[in-house]
Scaffold this motif. Sequence first.
Motif, PDB file in Angstrom:
ATOM      1  N   ASN A  84      43.200  32.228  33.693  1.00 43.58           N
ATOM      2  CA  ASN A  84      43.030  30.664  33.035  1.00 43.58           C
ATOM      3  C   ASN A  84      42.244  30.004  34.197  1.00 43.58           C
ATOM      4  OD1 ASN A  84      44.451  31.357  30.787  1.00 43.58           O
ATOM      5  ND2 ASN A  84      46.364  30.356  31.595  1.00 43.58           N
ATOM      6  N   GLU A  85      42.579  30.315  35.371  1.00 40.57           N
ATOM      7  CA  GLU A  85      41.745  29.925  36.527  1.00 40.57           C
ATOM      8  C   GLU A  85      40.279  30.287  36.825  1.00 40.57           C
ATOM      9  OE1 GLU A  85      44.194  30.374  40.216  1.00 40.57           O
ATOM     10  OE2 GLU A  85      46.050  29.221  39.071  1.00 40.57           O
ATOM     11  N   VAL A  86      39.880  31.066  36.001  1.00 35.43           N
ATOM     12  CA  VAL A  86      38.517  31.571  36.250  1.00 35.43           C
ATOM     13  C   VAL A  86      37.496  30.675  35.983  1.00 35.43           C
ATOM     14  CG1 VAL A  86      36.853  33.566  35.674  1.00 35.43           C
ATOM     15  CG2 VAL A  86      39.114  34.291  36.219  1.00 35.43           C
ATOM     16  N   SER A  87      36.495  30.275  36.942  1.00 35.74           N
ATOM     17  CA  SER A  87      35.446  29.427  36.627  1.00 35.74           C
ATOM     18  C   SER A  87      34.354  30.248  36.116  1.00 35.74           C
ATOM     19  CB  SER A  87      35.197  28.595  37.844  1.00 35.74           C
ATOM     20  OG  SER A  87      34.647  29.573  38.784  1.00 35.74           O
ATOM     21  N   GLN A  88      33.175  29.351  35.651  1.00 39.36           N
ATOM     22  CA  GLN A  88      31.913  29.861  35.389  1.00 39.36           C
ATOM     23  C   GLN A  88      31.524  30.994  36.325  1.00 39.36           C
ATOM     24  OE1 GLN A  88      30.492  29.512  32.339  1.00 39.36           O
ATOM     25  NE2 GLN A  88      28.876  30.945  32.961  1.00 39.36           N
ATOM     26  N   GLU A  89      31.420  30.434  37.751  1.00 40.22           N
ATOM     27  CA  GLU A  89      31.146  31.353  38.843  1.00 40.22           C
ATOM     28  C   GLU A  89      31.777  32.530  38.894  1.00 40.22           C
ATOM     29  OE1 GLU A  89      32.165  27.842  39.551  1.00 40.22           O
ATOM     30  OE2 GLU A  89      30.266  27.171  39.101  1.00 40.22           O
ATOM     31  N   GLY A  90      33.108  32.612  38.352  1.00 39.50           N
ATOM     32  CA  GLY A  90      34.187  33.909  38.492  1.00 39.50           C
ATOM     33  C   GLY A  90      33.740  34.945  37.362  1.00 39.50           C
ATOM     34  N   THR A  91      32.741  34.594  36.682  1.00 37.56           N
ATOM     35  CA  THR A  91      32.497  35.711  35.487  1.00 37.56           C
ATOM     36  C   THR A  91      31.693  36.925  36.180  1.00 37.56           C
ATOM     37  OG1 THR A  91      30.377  34.470  34.963  1.00 37.56           O
ATOM     38  CG2 THR A  91      32.272  33.647  33.665  1.00 37.56           C
ATOM     39  N   LEU A  92      31.086  36.779  37.168  1.00 30.99           N
ATOM     40  CA  LEU A  92      30.299  37.791  37.828  1.00 30.99           C
ATOM     41  C   LEU A  92      31.340  38.615  38.251  1.00 30.99           C
ATOM     42  CD1 LEU A  92      27.692  39.466  38.646  1.00 30.99           C
ATOM     43  CD2 LEU A  92      27.725  37.971  40.782  1.00 30.99           C
ATOM     44  N   LEU A  93      32.541  38.318  38.948  1.00 31.19           N
ATOM     45  CA  LEU A  93      33.771  39.213  39.547  1.00 31.19           C
ATOM     46  C   LEU A  93      34.006  39.779  38.411  1.00 31.19           C
ATOM     47  CD1 LEU A  93      35.223  39.719  41.978  1.00 31.19           C
ATOM     48  CD2 LEU A  93      36.618  37.783  41.652  1.00 31.19           C
ATOM     49  N   LEU A  94      34.487  39.037  37.128  1.00 26.94           N
ATOM     50  CA  LEU A  94      35.077  39.628  36.151  1.00 26.94           C
ATOM     51  C   LEU A  94      34.384  40.802  35.631  1.00 26.94           C
ATOM     52  CD1 LEU A  94      36.547  36.705  33.922  1.00 26.94           C
ATOM     53  CD2 LEU A  94      37.790  38.235  35.407  1.00 26.94           C
ATOM     54  N   GLY A  95      32.996  40.613  35.396  1.00 26.81           N
ATOM     55  CA  GLY A  95      32.080  41.882  35.059  1.00 26.81           C
ATOM     56  C   GLY A  95      32.408  42.847  35.948  1.00 26.81           C
ATOM     57  N   LYS A  96      32.279  42.676  37.342  1.00 23.74           N
ATOM     58  CA  LYS A  96      32.661  43.681  38.271  1.00 23.74           C
ATOM     59  C   LYS A  96      33.775  44.497  37.942  1.00 23.74           C
ATOM     60  CE  LYS A  96      29.642  41.326  41.863  1.00 23.74           C
ATOM     61  NZ  LYS A  96      29.813  41.100  43.110  1.00 23.74           N
ATOM     62  N   LEU A  97      34.807  43.850  37.810  1.00 21.12           N
ATOM     63  CA  LEU A  97      36.237  44.506  37.408  1.00 21.12           C
ATOM     64  C   LEU A  97      35.947  45.451  36.443  1.00 21.12           C
ATOM     65  CD1 LEU A  97      38.834  41.447  37.525  1.00 21.12           C
ATOM     66  CD2 LEU A  97      38.374  43.176  39.327  1.00 21.12           C
ATOM     67  N   PHE A  98      35.290  45.138  35.301  1.00 21.57           N
ATOM     68  CA  PHE A  98      35.274  46.126  34.149  1.00 21.57           C
ATOM     69  C   PHE A  98      34.255  47.193  34.501  1.00 21.57           C
ATOM     70  CE2 PHE A  98      37.234  42.434  32.084  1.00 21.57           C
ATOM     71  CZ  PHE A  98      37.927  43.114  31.191  1.00 21.57           C
ATOM     72  N   LEU A  99      33.360  46.904  35.418  1.00 24.40           N
ATOM     73  CA  LEU A  99      32.343  48.119  35.743  1.00 24.40           C
ATOM     74  C   LEU A  99      33.208  49.225  36.673  1.00 24.40           C
ATOM     75  CD1 LEU A  99      28.971  46.265  36.540  1.00 24.40           C
ATOM     76  CD2 LEU A  99      29.429  47.592  34.455  1.00 24.40           C
ATOM     77  N   VAL A 100      34.181  48.576  37.472  1.00 23.27           N
ATOM     78  CA  VAL A 100      34.834  49.383  38.275  1.00 23.27           C
ATOM     79  C   VAL A 100      35.771  50.060  37.429  1.00 23.27           C
ATOM     80  CG1 VAL A 100      36.618  49.529  40.152  1.00 23.27           C
ATOM     81  CG2 VAL A 100      34.682  48.023  40.436  1.00 23.27           C
ATOM     82  N   ALA A 101      36.198  49.635  36.566  1.00 22.16           N
ATOM     83  CA  ALA A 101      37.295  50.147  35.680  1.00 22.16           C
ATOM     84  C   ALA A 101      36.506  51.236  34.467  1.00 22.16           C
ATOM     85  CB  ALA A 101      37.647  49.179  34.558  1.00 22.16           C
ATOM     86  N   LYS A 102      35.233  51.272  34.197  1.00 21.55           N
ATOM     87  CA  LYS A 102      34.474  52.124  33.888  1.00 21.55           C
ATOM     88  C   LYS A 102      34.185  53.274  34.671  1.00 21.55           C
ATOM     89  CE  LYS A 102      29.669  52.523  33.013  1.00 21.55           C
ATOM     90  NZ  LYS A 102      28.192  51.840  32.673  1.00 21.55           N
ATOM     91  N   LYS A 103      33.750  53.070  35.877  1.00 17.80           N
ATOM     92  CA  LYS A 103      33.522  54.173  37.000  1.00 17.80           C
ATOM     93  C   LYS A 103      34.736  54.978  37.305  1.00 17.80           C
ATOM     94  CE  LYS A 103      32.600  54.203  41.987  1.00 17.80           C
ATOM     95  NZ  LYS A 103      32.325  55.703  41.956  1.00 17.80           N
ATOM     96  N   LEU A 104      35.946  54.102  37.314  1.00 20.18           N
ATOM     97  CA  LEU A 104      37.304  54.798  37.677  1.00 20.18           C
ATOM     98  C   LEU A 104      37.786  55.950  36.487  1.00 20.18           C
ATOM     99  CD1 LEU A 104      38.998  52.163  39.656  1.00 20.18           C
ATOM    100  CD2 LEU A 104      38.007  54.328  40.639  1.00 20.18           C
TER     101      LEU A 104
END
Length: 150
Positions: A84-104
């Motif tokens: 709920n605290e993620v801003s528009q600028e935080g969307t890139l970080l969220l995307g990175k979380l999912f790419l790391v999940a895919k890699k792992l």
Amino acid sequence: MKNVSYLIILLFLGPSICWSQSSEYQINKAKKIEKSSVFTKIINREIKATIEYENEDIIAFVPLRLQAPVHLLIVPKKEIHTINEVSQEGTLLLGKLFLVAKKLAKEQGISESGYRLIMNINEDAGQSVFHLQLHLLGGKTLGPMVTQEK
């Protein structure tokens, strides 16, 4: 001072703004947010963990309580309390979380058989650590995500 102000606002205005969270949960949440999270302590190497991945933005490690044969927590190094605290600028970080999940998932051998990604947000979802985390679960057939109603 910022944390004290946040606590005061949460304690006095919280019940009217966050009416869906119990007062006990709100108080416990505010106390935990006041301190740095256990994940921040892992990031800072104050607490040991089995780290499976790390870069400048993200760390992934094995949690203490495994919920599946493969269970990793993928955590941003920036302390964000809930989605709920993620801003528009935080969307890139969220995307990175999912790419790391895919890699792992691929490294753990579960990318083809299947895996689940979960974020628990606030009381009804059972969030107990107020530092955003993405759970990667797999290595067996996973049951329904919630109890199915008949």
